[in-house]
Motif scaffolding. Sequence first.
Motif, PDB file in Angstrom:
ATOM      1  N   THR A  67       0.832  -1.206   0.000  1.00  0.00           N
ATOM      2  CA  THR A  67       0.000   0.000   0.000  1.00  0.00           C
ATOM      3  C   THR A  67       0.866   1.255   0.000  1.00  0.00           C
ATOM      4  O   THR A  67       0.610   2.202  -0.752  1.00  0.00           O
ATOM      5  CB  THR A  67      -0.941   0.008   1.224  1.00  0.00           C
ATOM      6  OG1 THR A  67      -1.760  -1.160   1.168  1.00  0.00           O
ATOM      7  CG2 THR A  67      -1.817   1.233   1.256  1.00  0.00           C
ATOM      8  N   LYS A  68       1.921   1.274   0.800  1.00  0.00           N
ATOM      9  CA  LYS A  68       2.826   2.424   0.841  1.00  0.00           C
ATOM     10  C   LYS A  68       3.497   2.628  -0.515  1.00  0.00           C
ATOM     11  O   LYS A  68       3.586   3.756  -1.020  1.00  0.00           O
ATOM     12  CB  LYS A  68       3.883   2.229   1.919  1.00  0.00           C
ATOM     13  CG  LYS A  68       4.823   3.427   2.053  1.00  0.00           C
ATOM     14  CD  LYS A  68       5.903   3.156   3.055  1.00  0.00           C
ATOM     15  CE  LYS A  68       6.889   4.282   3.226  1.00  0.00           C
ATOM     16  NZ  LYS A  68       7.306   5.012   2.064  1.00  0.00           N
ATOM     17  N   LYS A  73       3.863   5.869  -5.389  1.00  0.00           N
ATOM     18  CA  LYS A  73       3.893   5.911  -6.841  1.00  0.00           C
ATOM     19  C   LYS A  73       2.731   6.709  -7.430  1.00  0.00           C
ATOM     20  O   LYS A  73       2.918   7.493  -8.371  1.00  0.00           O
ATOM     21  CB  LYS A  73       3.862   4.481  -7.392  1.00  0.00           C
ATOM     22  CG  LYS A  73       3.966   4.396  -8.899  1.00  0.00           C
ATOM     23  CD  LYS A  73       4.076   2.948  -9.347  1.00  0.00           C
ATOM     24  CE  LYS A  73       4.236   2.856 -10.858  1.00  0.00           C
ATOM     25  NZ  LYS A  73       4.355   1.464 -11.310  1.00  0.00           N
ATOM     26  N   TYR A  74       1.508   6.532  -6.889  1.00  0.00           N
ATOM     27  CA  TYR A  74       0.315   7.117  -7.502  1.00  0.00           C
ATOM     28  C   TYR A  74      -0.315   8.241  -6.685  1.00  0.00           C
ATOM     29  O   TYR A  74      -1.259   8.881  -7.150  1.00  0.00           O
ATOM     30  CB  TYR A  74      -0.754   6.036  -7.734  1.00  0.00           C
ATOM     31  CG  TYR A  74      -0.298   4.950  -8.679  1.00  0.00           C
ATOM     32  CD1 TYR A  74      -0.158   5.201 -10.048  1.00  0.00           C
ATOM     33  CD2 TYR A  74      -0.007   3.676  -8.219  1.00  0.00           C
ATOM     34  CE1 TYR A  74       0.259   4.202 -10.916  1.00  0.00           C
ATOM     35  CE2 TYR A  74       0.404   2.670  -9.072  1.00  0.00           C
ATOM     36  CZ  TYR A  74       0.542   2.937 -10.422  1.00  0.00           C
ATOM     37  OH  TYR A  74       0.952   1.959 -11.283  1.00  0.00           O
ATOM     38  N   GLY A  75       0.183   8.498  -5.495  1.00  0.00           N
ATOM     39  CA  GLY A  75      -0.430   9.516  -4.648  1.00  0.00           C
ATOM     40  C   GLY A  75      -1.712   8.976  -4.034  1.00  0.00           C
ATOM     41  O   GLY A  75      -1.935   7.766  -3.968  1.00  0.00           O
ATOM     42  N   LYS A  76      -2.567   9.905  -3.621  1.00  0.00           N
ATOM     43  CA  LYS A  76      -3.822   9.510  -3.001  1.00  0.00           C
ATOM     44  C   LYS A  76      -4.777   9.020  -4.092  1.00  0.00           C
ATOM     45  O   LYS A  76      -4.998   9.712  -5.083  1.00  0.00           O
ATOM     46  CB  LYS A  76      -4.414  10.706  -2.244  1.00  0.00           C
ATOM     47  CG  LYS A  76      -5.520  10.353  -1.319  1.00  0.00           C
ATOM     48  CD  LYS A  76      -5.926  11.562  -0.477  1.00  0.00           C
ATOM     49  CE  LYS A  76      -7.042  11.158   0.461  1.00  0.00           C
ATOM     50  NZ  LYS A  76      -7.530  12.283   1.240  1.00  0.00           N
ATOM     51  N   GLU A  85      -8.097  -0.768 -11.648  1.00  0.00           N
ATOM     52  CA  GLU A  85      -8.228   0.633 -12.070  1.00  0.00           C
ATOM     53  C   GLU A  85      -7.915   1.559 -10.890  1.00  0.00           C
ATOM     54  O   GLU A  85      -8.401   1.371  -9.774  1.00  0.00           O
ATOM     55  CB  GLU A  85      -9.643   0.908 -12.563  1.00  0.00           C
ATOM     56  CG  GLU A  85      -9.851   2.356 -12.978  1.00  0.00           C
ATOM     57  CD  GLU A  85     -11.267   2.652 -13.412  1.00  0.00           C
ATOM     58  OE1 GLU A  85     -11.516   3.797 -13.848  1.00  0.00           O
ATOM     59  OE2 GLU A  85     -12.149   1.756 -13.308  1.00  0.00           O
ATOM     60  N   ILE A  86      -7.071   2.549 -11.176  1.00  0.00           N
ATOM     61  CA  ILE A  86      -6.691   3.555 -10.187  1.00  0.00           C
ATOM     62  C   ILE A  86      -7.541   4.793 -10.434  1.00  0.00           C
ATOM     63  O   ILE A  86      -7.568   5.320 -11.542  1.00  0.00           O
ATOM     64  CB  ILE A  86      -5.203   3.901 -10.307  1.00  0.00           C
ATOM     65  CG1 ILE A  86      -4.373   2.652  -9.975  1.00  0.00           C
ATOM     66  CG2 ILE A  86      -4.838   5.067  -9.425  1.00  0.00           C
ATOM     67  CD1 ILE A  86      -2.909   2.792 -10.276  1.00  0.00           C
ATOM     68  N   ILE A  87      -8.219   5.258  -9.381  1.00  0.00           N
ATOM     69  CA  ILE A  87      -9.055   6.440  -9.477  1.00  0.00           C
ATOM     70  C   ILE A  87      -8.428   7.498  -8.594  1.00  0.00           C
ATOM     71  O   ILE A  87      -8.391   7.361  -7.372  1.00  0.00           O
ATOM     72  CB  ILE A  87     -10.508   6.139  -9.038  1.00  0.00           C
ATOM     73  CG1 ILE A  87     -11.056   4.981  -9.884  1.00  0.00           C
ATOM     74  CG2 ILE A  87     -11.378   7.372  -9.144  1.00  0.00           C
ATOM     75  CD1 ILE A  87     -12.200   4.248  -9.236  1.00  0.00           C
ATOM     76  N   LYS A  88      -7.887   8.534  -9.248  1.00  0.00           N
ATOM     77  CA  LYS A  88      -7.184   9.609  -8.510  1.00  0.00           C
ATOM     78  C   LYS A  88      -8.146  10.351  -7.594  1.00  0.00           C
ATOM     79  O   LYS A  88      -9.259  10.621  -7.952  1.00  0.00           O
ATOM     80  CB  LYS A  88      -6.566  10.619  -9.488  1.00  0.00           C
ATOM     81  CG  LYS A  88      -5.275  10.187 -10.110  1.00  0.00           C
ATOM     82  CD  LYS A  88      -4.192  10.286  -9.081  1.00  0.00           C
ATOM     83  CE  LYS A  88      -2.833  10.300  -9.748  1.00  0.00           C
ATOM     84  NZ  LYS A  88      -1.800  10.423  -8.776  1.00  0.00           N
TER      85      LYS A  88
END
Length: 90
Positions: A67-68, A73-76, A85-88
């Motif tokens: 998780t860290k 890498k991707y921020g919050k 899928e990553i949702i900013k």
Amino acid sequence: MPIIQEVTEKKFLTEEEKTTLKDLQSKTESLVVELGEISLIKIQVENRYESAKSYLTEISNQEKEFTKTLFDKYGKFSLDPETGEIIKSN
């Protein structure tokens, strides 16, 4: 003075009493074996439990590290674990 000796007659259990005694001894021996087996199983279960707790700690640490790494890498963000899928987040 004469010595008086009392002669006692030897007594024996009846066949039924001997059978009952042997049956009780057999049951006691079986119980001792059963309790021994149960004790061994209990020790094995306790060992498995301790191993599982250890594994849980290991998995939790891996999850925290992962998780860290993702947050670095991707921020919050929010994540759909099914699709990846990553949702900013703002």
